[in-house]
Design an enzyme around this catalytic site. Structure first.
Site, PDB file in Angstrom:
ATOM      1  N   HIS A   1      -0.154   3.850  -5.011  1.00 39.80           N
ATOM      2  CA  HIS A   1       0.408   4.934  -5.824  1.00 39.80           C
ATOM      3  C   HIS A   1       0.267   4.624  -7.322  1.00 39.80           C
ATOM      4  O   HIS A   1      -0.144   5.485  -8.118  1.00 39.80           O
ATOM      5  CB  HIS A   1       1.893   5.128  -5.509  1.00 39.80           C
ATOM      6  CG  HIS A   1       2.173   5.654  -4.136  1.00 39.80           C
ATOM      7  ND1 HIS A   1       1.534   6.759  -3.618  1.00 39.80           N
ATOM      8  CD2 HIS A   1       3.053   5.241  -3.176  1.00 39.80           C
ATOM      9  CE1 HIS A   1       1.998   6.998  -2.397  1.00 39.80           C
ATOM     10  NE2 HIS A   1       2.911   6.090  -2.106  1.00 39.80           N
TER      11      HIS A   1
ATOM     12  N   HIS B   1       1.254  -0.896  -0.633  1.00 40.93           N
ATOM     13  CA  HIS B   1       1.452   0.551  -0.538  1.00 40.93           C
ATOM     14  C   HIS B   1       1.782   1.137  -1.917  1.00 40.93           C
ATOM     15  O   HIS B   1       1.160   2.127  -2.343  1.00 40.93           O
ATOM     16  CB  HIS B   1       2.596   0.840   0.445  1.00 40.93           C
ATOM     17  CG  HIS B   1       2.873   2.294   0.635  1.00 40.93           C
ATOM     18  ND1 HIS B   1       2.291   3.048   1.632  1.00 40.93           N
ATOM     19  CD2 HIS B   1       3.671   3.171  -0.060  1.00 40.93           C
ATOM     20  CE1 HIS B   1       2.707   4.295   1.547  1.00 40.93           C
ATOM     21  NE2 HIS B   1       3.544   4.390   0.533  1.00 40.93           N
ATOM     22  N   GLU B   2       2.732   0.516  -2.586  1.00 39.77           N
ATOM     23  CA  GLU B   2       3.144   1.046  -3.890  1.00 39.77           C
ATOM     24  C   GLU B   2       2.075   0.822  -4.958  1.00 39.77           C
ATOM     25  O   GLU B   2       1.947   1.622  -5.889  1.00 39.77           O
ATOM     26  CB  GLU B   2       4.476   0.422  -4.317  1.00 39.77           C
ATOM     27  CG  GLU B   2       5.627   0.657  -3.349  1.00 39.77           C
ATOM     28  CD  GLU B   2       5.864   2.127  -3.032  1.00 39.77           C
ATOM     29  OE1 GLU B   2       5.532   2.983  -3.878  1.00 39.77           O
ATOM     30  OE2 GLU B   2       6.375   2.424  -1.945  1.00 39.77           O
TER      31      GLU B   2
END
Length: 456
Positions: free
Chosen positions: A25, A21-22
């Site tokens: 980003h 997920h990170e």
């Protein structure tokens, strides 16, 4: 040992999902030219970190494992006065709104991509699972009332082809959610004596389902199993007292042939405290025994707590198994469709909770996730990777909800900025953040309460 395996499986699952997920980003932020100061798996105090890369980004592990973050150069959080112009151009809030939307949306999209890759890999490798051949439905269940019988092979649900038991269960869950809008479920089966034809499960039976339980079992659908052979026999149980031994093959009960493990189990459960005659084959020789099942309390998916018979023996019997394998293109298409369907179903379930059509007890938290992580890891790698994909989808959907502090809340702000041509007022954002934190804490408390209730 089971507890240790559960904890390890949970930590690996959570670490993998948070990291992907990170990374979404991080990679899109770098692609958009934004400077990343820290990449953290975990929240709170940093317990380990190293700096490397062109921007000397700090890669860290933090104390609280339930989350993570990417810290960018951001005028709202750091004092950027005195920085050279080249650095200021890399500050997050100075990027155009479309770049900010891309950076924020990249996290959930990374979770969806991970799920697609995992499902596609599993579909290409092939998954061994029970076939959709049915045992005789229990009397009074929706499946029995609809006319389904032993050895029927389910081939489709509402026009969607199913080849394995997991696909059948998934399509039944979808049908149960659709039934809230008044739709029946069309079950297409292949019967040896009649060929292929369709049965209908009424919407009333589907809307009454507990979607967190065993949906097929509640409908009366069970996997067909061969006639039972005894494994371990509890020396203190009714089976041992009646003279049953390991290796005995159960061939008849009260003079009626025993078709499979399921029908034998149903007959024993229906006879608490009542003597019944068993015909068994032991070392090739027929033998008749009389057994009286002990009375015990058990949960029934339709009736709640009931009294059932138990004889404390292990019943051996492996169902028909199939290996479902696809080529790369079909596997990828199936994976994309599965992720889309799962995401839509999750959103619809949330909508049903908000309208009161679905119980809030379906909200689960870290304890339940850890339990499922442990269970799936003990079954095998394919089961664990499938679990990982499902949780990754849920994480992606949850982060897209329009709740301040989540990615979806930021996307809502930026969408309003696109529509109005100006950023959301700072004061409004602060109030929304506080409300979002409160809502998030409430949801987490509910999830933990539900987790504990399940354990109890």
């Amino acid at each position: 040992m089971n507890l240790l395996q559960t904890l390890v499986a949970f930590v690996i699952a959570l670490g993998t999902l948070i990291t992907f997920h990170e990374l979404g980003h991080y990679l899109v932020a770098r692609w958009c030219g934004v400077k990343v100061l820290r990449f953290s798996v975990g929240m709170g105090r940093v317990v380990w970190s190293r700096r490397f890369g062109p921007d000397q980004t700090e890669w860290a592990i933090s104390a609280l494992p339930l989350g993570g973050y990417v810290k960018m150069l951001d005028a709202r959080e750091q004092d950027v006065k005195g920085l050279p112009e080249a650095e200021l151009r890399r500050e997050f809030t100075r990027q155009n709104v479309w770049k900010r939307i891309a950076i924020v949306a990249a996290g959930p999209l990374a979770n969806f991509l991970l799920a697609i890759v995992l499902f596609a890999g599993l579909y290409m490798h092939g998954i061994e699972e029970p076939a959709t051949r049915l045992a005789q439905p229990a009397p009074g269940t929706p499946a029995q009332l609809a006319g389904l019988k032993r050895d029927d092979v389910v081939t489709a649900v509402n026009g969607v082809r199913v080849t394995g038991w997991s696909e059948l269960r998934w399509q039944l869950v979808r049908a149960a959610v659709d039934a809230k809008e008044g739709g029946d479920a069309r079950i297409e089966v292949r019967r040896p004596s009649r060929g292929t034809f369709t049965f209908t499960l009424p919407s009333a039976a589907l809307t009454a389902l507990d979607l967190d339980g065993d949906v097929p079992a509640t409908l009366g659908l069970a996997i067909a199993l061969p006639p039972p052979v005894l494994g371990k026999v509890d020396p203190n149980g009714a089976g041992a007292r009646a003279g049953l031994r390991t290796g005995d093959a159960i061939v008849a009960l009260e003079g009626a042939p025993v078709q499979d493990v399921g029908s034998f189990t149903q007959a024993v459960r229906a006879a608490p405290g009542r003597a019944i005659a068993l015909d068994v084959v032991r070392d090739g020789q027929p033998l008749r025994l009389t057994i009286t099942p002990e009375s015990a309390r058990a949960d029934d998916p339709r009736k709640g707590s009931v009294t059932v018979g138990k004889i404390k023996v292990e019943l051996l019997g492996r169902p028909d198994m199939i290996v479902v394998a696809d080529g790369p293109v079909r596997a990828t298409v199936k994976a994309v469709r599965r992720v889309w369907d799962s995401s839509v179903l999750t959103v619809r379930m949330i909508g049903r909770m908000l309208t009161g059509d679905v119980s809030w007890k379906n909200v689960t938290g870290p304890i339940t996730i850890a339990d499922y992580a442990g269970q799936s890891s003990r079954i095998g790698l394919a089961s664990y990777l499938s679990f990982l994909a499902v949780v990754s989808i849920s994480l992606g959907v949850m982060n897209l909800l329009p709740i301040p502090v989540l990615d979806g809340g930021h996307l809502l702000y930026y969408s309003l900025e696109v529509l109005t041509g100006r950023p959301v007022p700072e004061r409004f954002g602060e109030i929304a953040q506080r409300l979002g934190v409160g809502l998030l804490v409430t949801l987490m408390a509910l999830a933990v309460f539900n987790d504990v209730a399940r354990l109890m």
